[in-house]
Design a protein around this motif. Structure first.
Motif, short mmCIF file in Angstrom:
data_model
loop_
_atom_site.label_atom_id
_atom_site.label_comp_id
_atom_site.label_asym_id
_atom_site.label_seq_id
_atom_site.Cartn_x
_atom_site.Cartn_y
_atom_site.Cartn_z
N TYR A 13 18.61 11.09 27.08
CA TYR A 13 17.27 11.66 27.10
C TYR A 13 17.46 13.10 27.56
O TYR A 13 17.74 13.32 28.73
CB TYR A 13 16.36 10.90 28.06
N LEU A 16 20.19 13.95 30.11
CA LEU A 16 20.53 12.73 30.86
C LEU A 16 21.20 11.70 29.97
O LEU A 16 20.62 11.26 28.98
CB LEU A 16 19.23 12.15 31.46
N VAL A 18 21.89 8.19 29.57
CA VAL A 18 21.37 6.98 30.19
C VAL A 18 22.30 5.79 29.97
O VAL A 18 22.46 4.95 30.86
CB VAL A 18 19.96 6.65 29.66
N PRO A 37 22.09 -0.33 40.26
CA PRO A 37 21.00 0.26 41.06
C PRO A 37 19.83 0.73 40.19
O PRO A 37 19.96 0.84 38.97
CB PRO A 37 21.67 1.43 41.77
N ASN A 38 18.70 1.03 40.82
CA ASN A 38 17.54 1.56 40.09
C ASN A 38 17.94 2.79 39.29
O ASN A 38 18.67 3.65 39.78
CB ASN A 38 16.43 1.97 41.07
N GLY A 39 17.48 2.84 38.05
CA GLY A 39 17.76 4.01 37.22
C GLY A 39 19.13 4.00 36.58
O GLY A 39 19.52 4.98 35.94
N ALA A 40 19.87 2.89 36.72
CA ALA A 40 21.23 2.84 36.16
C ALA A 40 21.24 2.80 34.64
O ALA A 40 22.24 3.12 34.00
CB ALA A 40 21.98 1.62 36.70
N GLY A 41 20.12 2.39 34.05
CA GLY A 41 20.04 2.34 32.59
C GLY A 41 19.92 0.93 32.02
O GLY A 41 20.05 0.72 30.81
N LYS A 42 19.61 -0.06 32.89
CA LYS A 42 19.59 -1.46 32.45
C LYS A 42 18.49 -1.71 31.42
O LYS A 42 18.73 -2.35 30.39
CB LYS A 42 19.38 -2.39 33.67
N THR A 43 17.29 -1.21 31.72
CA THR A 43 16.17 -1.45 30.79
C THR A 43 16.41 -0.73 29.46
O THR A 43 16.10 -1.26 28.39
CB THR A 43 14.84 -0.99 31.44
N THR A 44 16.98 0.47 29.55
CA THR A 44 17.29 1.21 28.32
C THR A 44 18.34 0.45 27.50
O THR A 44 18.25 0.37 26.27
CB THR A 44 17.82 2.61 28.68
N GLU A 172 14.35 -8.90 33.82
CA GLU A 172 13.74 -9.13 35.14
C GLU A 172 12.72 -10.27 35.14
O GLU A 172 11.55 -10.08 35.47
CB GLU A 172 13.09 -7.84 35.65
N HIS A 203 17.07 -8.11 39.52
CA HIS A 203 17.38 -7.47 40.81
C HIS A 203 17.68 -8.48 41.91
O HIS A 203 18.28 -8.14 42.92
CB HIS A 203 16.21 -6.59 41.26
#
Ligand SMILES: Nc1ncnc2c1ncn2[C@@H]1O[C@H](COP(=O)(O)OP(=O)(O)OP(=O)(O)O)[C@@H](O)[C@H]1O
Length: 249
Positions: A13, A16, A18, A37-44, A172, A203
């Motif tokens: 992005y 960035l 991702v 961790p949060n923002g690591a790119g899992k959802t992407t 999640e 998580h």
């Protein structure tokens, strides 16, 4: 041979990165968790597996077949289904009707060979069977809007199961579910394990380590380790980058 092969997926992005060159394999029946961790790119990453997000480069293979250019709907038809965060539950419909819609979508026109009443009975039989797997058959006649948050999650799981996935992407599933409901949900997932391959993002580390056959750890878009729960727990790199902090917390 692996059922799902993820090959060198990259997504940016702007500046960035991702996901950076992400590769892993999931065997038939395996539950493979992705933690980080949060923002690591899992959802992407899961968006790239489901077809919601196009990767900049890399490939997703389902049973050896390249599905990278396929739409979400085509992937679902091929057996790659995502649950949670995208499921649209029809709140005024009953639990059974919501699942019957998904069963019918999967079966295409196959029910039209039955007379209308028989078709409805056949649809409902399939829907009841799916609801039993998700532990929601006793709530079949309740409107979806009347379900608790945990039951809502069970219904989303049932709708995904109705598509008869070969690989189920779970994003999640325990988010927002607490205490007893969460424990029951983990048991339900444990009971379903092995019937299809699963990619799980979660998580709740207790749930991940209880359920996963293998775990990949994603940090700043890169997989830094893949292994069994024991291997991951004892991996110095993982502890330094992530798990040490989680456990200390
Ligand atoms: N559409 C977008 N445009 C710009 N940046 C994005 C977009 N989607 C995600 N990002 C950024 O990409 C990074 C990874 O986000 P992603 O949601 O995939 O992480 P995550 O590991 O799922 O995080 P979490 O555990 O908090 O859900 C974050 O820095 C996020 O801000």
């Amino acid at each position: 041979m692996s059922l799902l092969s993820v090959r060198n997926l990259c997504k940016t992005y702007g500046a960035l990165e991702v996901t950076k060159d992400v590769s892993f394999d999931v065997a038939p029946g395996e539950l493979h968790a992705i933690i980080g961790p949060n923002g690591a790119g899992k959802t992407t990453l899961i968006g790239q597996l489901s077809g919601q997000i196009a990767p900049a480069s890399g490939a997703v293979l389902l049973d050896g077949r390249d599905v990278t250019g396929r739409s979400m709907a085509e992937r679902v038809r091929l057996g790659l289904a995502r649950s949670f965060q995208i499921t649209s539950i029809l709140p005024r419909f009953t639990v059974l009707e919501n699942v019957a819609v998904a069963v019918q979508a999967r079966s295409g026109s196959s029910f039209r060979f039955f007379a209308p009443v028989a078709a409805e009975a056949a649809l409902n039989d399939d829907a009841y069977e799916v609801l039993a797997k998700a532990g929601l058959n006793h709530r079949a006649d309740v409107r979806a809007s009347a379900l608790s948050h945990g039951e809502h999650r069970q219904l989303e799981l049932a709708i995904a199961l109705a598509t008869q996935p070969r690989v189920l992407l779970l994003d999640e599933p325990l988010a927002g579910i607490g205490g007893q409901e969460a424990g029951a949900f983990v048991q339900r997932l444990a009971a379903l394990k092995g019937r299809f391959a699963t990619v799980l993002i979660e998580h709740d580390m207790d749930a991940v380590f209880a359920l996963a056959d293998r775990i990949s750890v994603l940090v700043y878009g890169e997989i830094i380790a893949t292994g069994t729960p024991d291997e991951i727990r004892n991996d110095a790199k993982v502890r330094a980058a992530y798990l040490g902090d989680e456990e200390a917390a």
